[in-house]
Design an enzyme around this catalytic site. Sequence first.
Site, short mmCIF file in Angstrom:
data_model
loop_
_atom_site.label_atom_id
_atom_site.label_comp_id
_atom_site.label_asym_id
_atom_site.label_seq_id
_atom_site.Cartn_x
_atom_site.Cartn_y
_atom_site.Cartn_z
N ASP A 50 1.36 -0.84 -0.01
CA ASP A 50 -0.04 0.14 0.12
C ASP A 50 1.06 1.07 -0.08
O ASP A 50 2.06 1.23 -0.06
CB ASP A 50 -0.83 -0.03 1.04
N1 URA Z 1 -0.84 -5.69 4.46
C1 URA Z 1 -1.47 -4.52 4.46
O1 URA Z 1 -2.33 -4.54 4.99
N2 URA Z 1 -0.99 -3.27 3.49
C2 URA Z 1 0.30 -4.29 2.89
O2 URA Z 1 0.31 -3.01 1.48
C3 URA Z 1 0.75 -5.53 3.36
C4 URA Z 1 -0.15 -6.31 2.93
#
Ligand code: URA
Length: 241
Positions: free
Chosen positions: A107
């Site tokens: 993310d």
């Molecule tokens: N889990 C999440 O919530 N975000 C990420 O970027 C990777 C795993």
Amino acid sequence: MGVIRLQKYMAECGVASRRKCEELIADGLVKVNGEIVTEPGAKVDPLADKIEFRNMQVELKPEKKVYVMLNKPVGYVTTVKDEKGRSTVMELLKDIKERIVPVGRLDMYTSGLLLFSNDGAFINKITHPSHETTKTYIVKIKGVPTNEKLDKLRSGVVIDDFKTSPANVELLLEDRTNNVSRLKIEIHEGKNRQVRKMIEAIGHTTISLRREAIGNLTLDGLEKGKWRYLTDFEINELLNK
Ligand code: URA
């Protein structure tokens, strides 16, 4: 590639610059399907036509396979091109000339280990849940979870319509003064925002999230925003797991 100008194709194959290739064509040194072509605008279909320069076949060399790890900072989107004009992880990899893509995603507000490659088999191996490559996350959350909640995370929680598989979960720090804690979570899946949703499912909020490792590969001293090539040993370890 489709139909393409002869001099452009020759340049892409590394014969010479486009301008120089135009001269080579005009000089009668290039054959298409056995016939000398001197016409400046000639087009070819590299999949169907046989192209020769000085009687040697002109071919694209298969692109070298590359494997790269980045310590992704917060604030970069994991995509090759962002429609909204936000900063993308590709901006941190400008020196790499091969056309690599992110292996899975982190993310925008998650930091840490992100892999890139142009090897489809490798990408599939890392991202497909059936291969069970372990991904290790360090997550700072609001509050201190009870043992019962930690056990729920371990055995699986429902996020969206999906029950998460068993996970290793370790409470690394509980700071009751500031009402925060830090957990290490190891999962094999990569559902959208999975760790954040798992934390939500036990009634807590994520403050920050970082991916520490994929399989045995860790960030190990790689500075935030920096990248490096994987070693042959690291590639084989990830592929042969
Ligand atoms: N889990 C999440 O919530 N975000 C990420 O970027 C990777 C795993």
